[in-house]
Structures are given as C-alpha cells and as structure tokens.
Design a protein around this motif. Sequence first.
Motif, PDB file in Angstrom:
ATOM      1  N   ILE A  94      14.797 -21.852  16.250  1.00 18.11           N
ATOM      2  CA  ILE A  94      13.699 -22.591  15.486  1.00 18.11           C
ATOM      3  C   ILE A  94      13.279 -21.647  14.541  1.00 18.11           C
ATOM      4  CG2 ILE A  94      11.203 -23.591  15.847  1.00 18.11           C
ATOM      5  CD1 ILE A  94      12.127 -24.252  18.673  1.00 18.11           C
ATOM      6  N   GLN A  95      13.048 -20.400  14.886  1.00 17.64           N
ATOM      7  CA  GLN A  95      12.433 -19.257  14.177  1.00 17.64           C
ATOM      8  C   GLN A  95      13.442 -19.104  12.872  1.00 17.64           C
ATOM      9  OE1 GLN A  95      11.841 -15.995  16.315  1.00 17.64           O
ATOM     10  NE2 GLN A  95       9.921 -16.916  17.462  1.00 17.64           N
ATOM     11  N   GLU A  96      14.691 -18.942  13.162  1.00  8.41           N
ATOM     12  CA  GLU A  96      15.804 -18.967  11.937  1.00  8.41           C
ATOM     13  C   GLU A  96      15.734 -20.247  10.951  1.00  8.41           C
ATOM     14  OE1 GLU A  96      17.213 -16.274  11.084  1.00  8.41           O
ATOM     15  OE2 GLU A  96      15.788 -15.129  12.665  1.00  8.41           O
ATOM     16  N   THR A  97      15.782 -21.232  11.607  1.00  9.41           N
ATOM     17  CA  THR A  97      15.755 -22.351  10.779  1.00  9.41           C
ATOM     18  C   THR A  97      14.359 -22.683  10.045  1.00  9.41           C
ATOM     19  OG1 THR A  97      17.143 -23.708  12.419  1.00  9.41           O
ATOM     20  CG2 THR A  97      15.851 -24.957  10.954  1.00  9.41           C
ATOM     21  N   ALA A  98      13.260 -22.218  10.387  1.00  8.77           N
ATOM     22  CA  ALA A  98      12.123 -22.171   9.553  1.00  8.77           C
ATOM     23  C   ALA A  98      12.291 -21.033   8.585  1.00  8.77           C
ATOM     24  CB  ALA A  98      10.736 -22.152  10.526  1.00  8.77           C
ATOM     25  N   ARG A  99      12.789 -20.035   8.981  1.00  2.33           N
ATOM     26  CA  ARG A  99      12.811 -18.860   7.624  1.00  2.33           C
ATOM     27  C   ARG A  99      13.697 -19.375   6.715  1.00  2.33           C
ATOM     28  NH1 ARG A  99      14.093 -14.700  11.182  1.00  2.33           N
ATOM     29  NH2 ARG A  99      11.964 -14.782  11.645  1.00  2.33           N
TER      30      ARG A  99
END
Length: 78
Positions: A67-72
């Motif tokens: 989730i964090q990498e996608t949002a980044r």
Amino acid sequence: MTKTAIVTGAAGGIGRAIAERFAAEGANVTVADLMADDARKTAAAIGNNAMAITLDVTDQASIDNAIQETARRFGRVD
C-alpha cells in the motif's frame, strides 16, 4: 482523476488479466504477487502505468508495504 489499483495474484492467470484490464481502462496498477520475477514481467508488459511488488497476503507488513509503495509511486490507492 486516474484510479490506482493493487491487484493480488497478478503475475499470471486471472490476476494478470484483471491487471491488464485495469490498465487498459486507464488505471495505474500495482502487480502484486509472491512470484516477483513474473510480477515484474507482467508490469513490464503493461507499461509505464504499472509497477511490480512482491506481496505475501498472509503477512500484514507485506500488505502495508504494498500500500505504501503504491501510494508513493502513484499518489493514491483506490
């Protein structure tokens, strides 16, 4: 506004078809799978609006990372 999806099991089969369809409809796609090499191949075939990530859906830290990498990368997750 461009939507962003994380598709699990997207290295092949139905998951890959779903990821390809999201991308064809204009979405950004995270191709998420335990099979990292196949996920990268799928993301490369989709193009610039896709990224690959290794994901173990049984591990909360792995989910949070996806989730964090996608949002980044794409600015959001829908």
